[in-house]
Write an enzyme that holds these catalytic residues in place. Structure first.
Site, PDB file in Angstrom:
ATOM      1  N   HIS A  57       2.374  -8.456  -1.983  1.00 26.67           N
ATOM      2  CA  HIS A  57       3.457  -7.489  -1.755  1.00 26.67           C
ATOM      3  C   HIS A  57       2.894  -6.071  -1.862  1.00 26.67           C
ATOM      4  O   HIS A  57       2.245  -5.734  -2.872  1.00 26.67           O
ATOM      5  CB  HIS A  57       4.590  -7.686  -2.765  1.00 26.67           C
ATOM      6  CG  HIS A  57       5.443  -8.885  -2.461  1.00 26.67           C
ATOM      7  ND1 HIS A  57       5.964  -9.712  -3.426  1.00 26.67           N
ATOM      8  CD2 HIS A  57       5.891  -9.377  -1.266  1.00 26.67           C
ATOM      9  CE1 HIS A  57       6.679 -10.671  -2.852  1.00 26.67           C
ATOM     10  NE2 HIS A  57       6.662 -10.499  -1.537  1.00 26.67           N
ATOM     11  N   ARG A  73       3.912  -2.942  -2.464  1.00 26.52           N
ATOM     12  CA  ARG A  73       4.177  -1.945  -3.510  1.00 26.52           C
ATOM     13  C   ARG A  73       3.711  -2.357  -4.899  1.00 26.52           C
ATOM     14  O   ARG A  73       3.743  -1.546  -5.829  1.00 26.52           O
ATOM     15  CB  ARG A  73       5.664  -1.640  -3.555  1.00 26.52           C
ATOM     16  CG  ARG A  73       6.548  -2.820  -3.974  1.00 26.52           C
ATOM     17  CD  ARG A  73       8.008  -2.432  -3.817  1.00 26.52           C
ATOM     18  NE  ARG A  73       8.920  -3.542  -4.066  1.00 26.52           N
ATOM     19  CZ  ARG A  73      10.233  -3.445  -3.901  1.00 26.52           C
ATOM     20  NH1 ARG A  73      10.786  -2.316  -3.489  1.00 26.52           N
ATOM     21  NH2 ARG A  73      11.024  -4.484  -4.145  1.00 26.52           N
ATOM     22  N   ARG A 125       8.214 -15.474   1.450  1.00 25.52           N
ATOM     23  CA  ARG A 125       9.320 -16.318   1.916  1.00 25.52           C
ATOM     24  C   ARG A 125       8.916 -17.034   3.199  1.00 25.52           C
ATOM     25  O   ARG A 125       9.719 -17.682   3.841  1.00 25.52           O
ATOM     26  CB  ARG A 125      10.582 -15.466   2.207  1.00 25.52           C
ATOM     27  CG  ARG A 125      11.126 -14.718   1.026  1.00 25.52           C
ATOM     28  CD  ARG A 125      11.695 -15.623  -0.048  1.00 25.52           C
ATOM     29  NE  ARG A 125      12.242 -14.854  -1.169  1.00 25.52           N
ATOM     30  CZ  ARG A 125      11.515 -14.402  -2.191  1.00 25.52           C
ATOM     31  NH1 ARG A 125      10.221 -14.666  -2.265  1.00 25.52           N
ATOM     32  NH2 ARG A 125      12.083 -13.703  -3.159  1.00 25.52           N
ATOM     33  N   SER A 184       4.049  -8.208  -9.434  1.00 25.12           N
ATOM     34  CA  SER A 184       4.616  -7.427 -10.523  1.00 25.12           C
ATOM     35  C   SER A 184       6.062  -7.118 -10.153  1.00 25.12           C
ATOM     36  O   SER A 184       6.413  -7.208  -8.977  1.00 25.12           O
ATOM     37  CB  SER A 184       3.856  -6.119 -10.726  1.00 25.12           C
ATOM     38  OG  SER A 184       4.195  -5.154  -9.748  1.00 25.12           O
ATOM     39  N   TYR A 185       6.932  -6.745 -11.025  1.00 25.92           N
ATOM     40  CA  TYR A 185       6.716  -6.620 -12.432  1.00 25.92           C
ATOM     41  C   TYR A 185       7.733  -7.515 -13.157  1.00 25.92           C
ATOM     42  O   TYR A 185       8.584  -8.106 -12.491  1.00 25.92           O
ATOM     43  CB  TYR A 185       6.934  -5.142 -12.866  1.00 25.92           C
ATOM     44  CG  TYR A 185       8.370  -4.668 -12.697  1.00 25.92           C
ATOM     45  CD1 TYR A 185       9.267  -4.697 -13.763  1.00 25.92           C
ATOM     46  CD2 TYR A 185       8.833  -4.213 -11.464  1.00 25.92           C
ATOM     47  CE1 TYR A 185      10.594  -4.274 -13.595  1.00 25.92           C
ATOM     48  CE2 TYR A 185      10.155  -3.804 -11.305  1.00 25.92           C
ATOM     49  CZ  TYR A 185      11.036  -3.842 -12.367  1.00 25.92           C
ATOM     50  OH  TYR A 185      12.334  -3.448 -12.198  1.00 25.92           O
ATOM     51  N   GLU A 241       4.034 -12.427 -12.987  1.00 26.75           N
ATOM     52  CA  GLU A 241       4.640 -11.121 -12.724  1.00 26.75           C
ATOM     53  C   GLU A 241       4.146 -10.216 -13.848  1.00 26.75           C
ATOM     54  O   GLU A 241       4.576 -10.352 -15.000  1.00 26.75           O
ATOM     55  CB  GLU A 241       6.163 -11.207 -12.709  1.00 26.75           C
ATOM     56  CG  GLU A 241       6.696 -11.928 -11.487  1.00 26.75           C
ATOM     57  CD  GLU A 241       8.195 -11.750 -11.321  1.00 26.75           C
ATOM     58  OE1 GLU A 241       8.619 -11.373 -10.223  1.00 26.75           O
ATOM     59  OE2 GLU A 241       8.931 -11.966 -12.292  1.00 26.75           O
TER      60      GLU A 241
HETATM   61  C1  BHK Z   1       6.686 -15.000  -6.862  1.00 22.09           C
HETATM   62  C2  BHK Z   1       6.071 -16.162  -6.458  1.00 22.09           C
HETATM   63  C3  BHK Z   1       6.840 -17.264  -6.208  1.00 22.09           C
HETATM   64  C4  BHK Z   1       8.218 -17.167  -6.304  1.00 22.09           C
HETATM   65  C5  BHK Z   1       8.806 -16.001  -6.692  1.00 22.09           C
HETATM   66  C6  BHK Z   1       8.057 -14.913  -6.977  1.00 22.09           C
HETATM   67  C7  BHK Z   1       8.730 -13.690  -7.434  1.00 22.09           C
HETATM   68  C8  BHK Z   1       8.528 -12.548  -6.533  1.00 22.09           C
HETATM   69  C9  BHK Z   1       9.272 -12.672  -5.221  1.00 22.09           C
HETATM   70  O1  BHK Z   1       8.650 -13.015  -4.249  1.00 22.09           O
HETATM   71  O2  BHK Z   1      10.478 -12.407  -5.185  1.00 22.09           O
HETATM   72  C10 BHK Z   1       9.004 -11.331  -7.254  1.00 22.09           C
HETATM   73  C11 BHK Z   1       8.408 -10.110  -6.650  1.00 22.09           C
HETATM   74  O3  BHK Z   1       7.645 -10.147  -5.746  1.00 22.09           O
HETATM   75  C12 BHK Z   1       8.776  -8.814  -7.184  1.00 22.09           C
HETATM   76  O4  BHK Z   1       8.586  -8.720  -8.498  1.00 22.09           O
HETATM   77 ZN    ZN Z   2       5.832  -9.658  -5.459  1.00 20.75          ZN
END
Ligand code: BHK
Ligand code: ZN
Length: 419
Positions: A179, A181, A255, A307-308, A380
């Protein structure tokens, strides 16, 4: 002719048309009942407000972090107060943190001595990180190899660092930077990669580990998103892929994996922050990871850095069904978080994704677990929300040091419990 520096800066910033966050606030909301929780959840539907849930509403006992654009701050606060929902202001003016970070945290330096003169206490532009990756492999030819496993939508290389001292060994996967950011994740991965090279042959635990298994580390899984977050929009999370029929771009790579793809907790709306993409593995960044892991086929652990929130989570995110080795995953998460806390007292919560955050579909560790990789975890990293994604650079090394203790526990356990 001398152009005043301030004026020049304004012109440059205007020319690059950066997204600004002047007056944007991050609120920490404490919903104290199911009714209050539902009210906050209902805000998620109001797309025109452009709200950004840094921490989504899950249960009434868990805090919610919400970034509110400046022009809606008073409306949202009024809404919360009129419903007796308690909140506090975590970040009063997001842009001031963005400005401060640009001038003092994101450091660009010309280096002479390869990875030895790299500043591990700072965030860096992608170009420097890629140069560092190249240097690390060149400095450690017997231990480290740089492999290109794919290319991003915008044509940037995706590199994996292979740490290996033998042949035909089980493998451990670690990735950061999926990700844009979440800058702390690639920064921590860089520190860890360097740590492996300095500890191998000196520290008995990492030496013995690397005499049994290989480590594959992707420092920067989403280079396009990282660059965009540093140059145009600090809060950019997704990839940078474009598609016809919409002005919105980017897919949430977390996703986009083939794990209940398209199910709950992923969006089919291209403008959404959790857009799943047009089809499974549509993102070249995701496809690169998937192809590599499938082809390699002997991974025993899969660790991804985000994070976070200070959480260590394991499958599943898409279903309440429990993983077959739930007890083992939970015991190991307990040990790993205890090791992490032993250094600076940083407390992590741990558990299944669907227990700790909302249901989500298409994430990487559900996919890797279903590939048969029994020790699949997501970290995280720091902090708990004081700075959130704007973590100051003074926390990079401490975060890396403590997380390394947890990751070592997971790697060692996986090595001692081969399938
Ligand atoms: C990471 C890996 C597997 C499932 C969920 C997550 C949490 C991650 C997300 O994809 O929503 C949270 C995130 O990046 C922001 O903190
Ligand atoms: Zn993330």
């Amino acid at each position: 002719m001398r152009v005043p520096l301030l004026f020049l800066n304004i012109v440059l910033v205007a020319a690059r048309r950066q997204v600004t966050y002047i007056g944007d606030q991050v609120l920490r909301i404490s919903a104290s009942s199911q009714k209050q929780l539902n009210l906050v959840k209902s805000l998620e539907q109001l797309e025109h407000l452009k709200l950004d849930f840094w921490k989504e509403p899950v249960r009434s006992s868990l805090p919610i972090d919400l970034r509110v654009p400046a022009k809606h701050v008073s409306t949202i606060k009024k809404f919360l107060r009129s419903n007796d929902i308690v909140y506090s202001v975590m970040i009063k003016n997001l842009q001031s943190l963005v400005d401060e970070e640009r001038t003092s945290s994101l450091i660009s330096e010309l280096r002479q001595n390869g990875t030895y003169s790299f500043n591990y206490r700072s965030f860096h532009p992608l170009k420097e990180i890629y140069r560092w990756i190249k240097d690390l492999a060149a400095e450690n030819p017997q231990l480290v190899r740089r492999m290109r496993i794919g290319k991003s939508s915008q044509g940037r290389a995706i590199h994996v660092l292979k740490f290996s001292t033998g042949h035909g060994r089980p493998a451990i996967w670690i990735d950061g930077g999926i990700h844009g950011r979440e800058w702390i994740a690639p920064a921590v991965a860089i520190w860890m990669a360097k740590k492996i090279t300095t500890d191998y042959g000196n520290d008995p635990s990492i030496t013995s580990l690397l005499n049994k298994a290989d480590i594959f580390m992707v420092i920067m899984a989403n280079p396009d998103g990282y660059v965009y977050s540093q140059t145009k929009d600090r809060m950019w999370r997704k990839t940078m892929s474009k598609r016809p029929g919409t002005h919105c771009f980017g897919v949430d790579p977390n996703r986009n994996f083939d794990a209940n793809f398209g199910g709950n907790g992923s969006s089919r709306v291209p403008c959404s922050e959790t857009y799943r993409g047009p089809h499974v593995h549509s993102e070249p960044e995701v496809k690169a990871i998937v192809n590599f892991i499938k082809k390699h086929s002997n991974f025993i652990a899969f660790i991804t850095l985000h994070s976070y929130s200070q959480r260590l989570m394991y499958p599943y995110g898409y279903t309440q069904d429990t993983p077959e080795n739930l007890e083992e995953l939970d015991m190991l998460a307990h040990e790993a978080t205890e090791a992490l806390a032993s250094l600076y007292g940083t407390r992590y919560s741990y558990g299944r994704i669907i227990q700790l955050i909302n249901q989500n579909s298409g994430n990487s560790i559900d996919w890797s677990y279903n590939q048969g990789i029994k020790y699949s975890y997501v970290f995280e990293l720091r902090d708990e929300g004081q700075y959130g994604f704007m973590l100051p650079r003074s926390q990079i090394v401490p975060t890396a040091e403590e997380t390394w203790l947890a990751i070592k526990k997971i790697m060692e356990y996986a090595c001692n419990h081969l399938p």
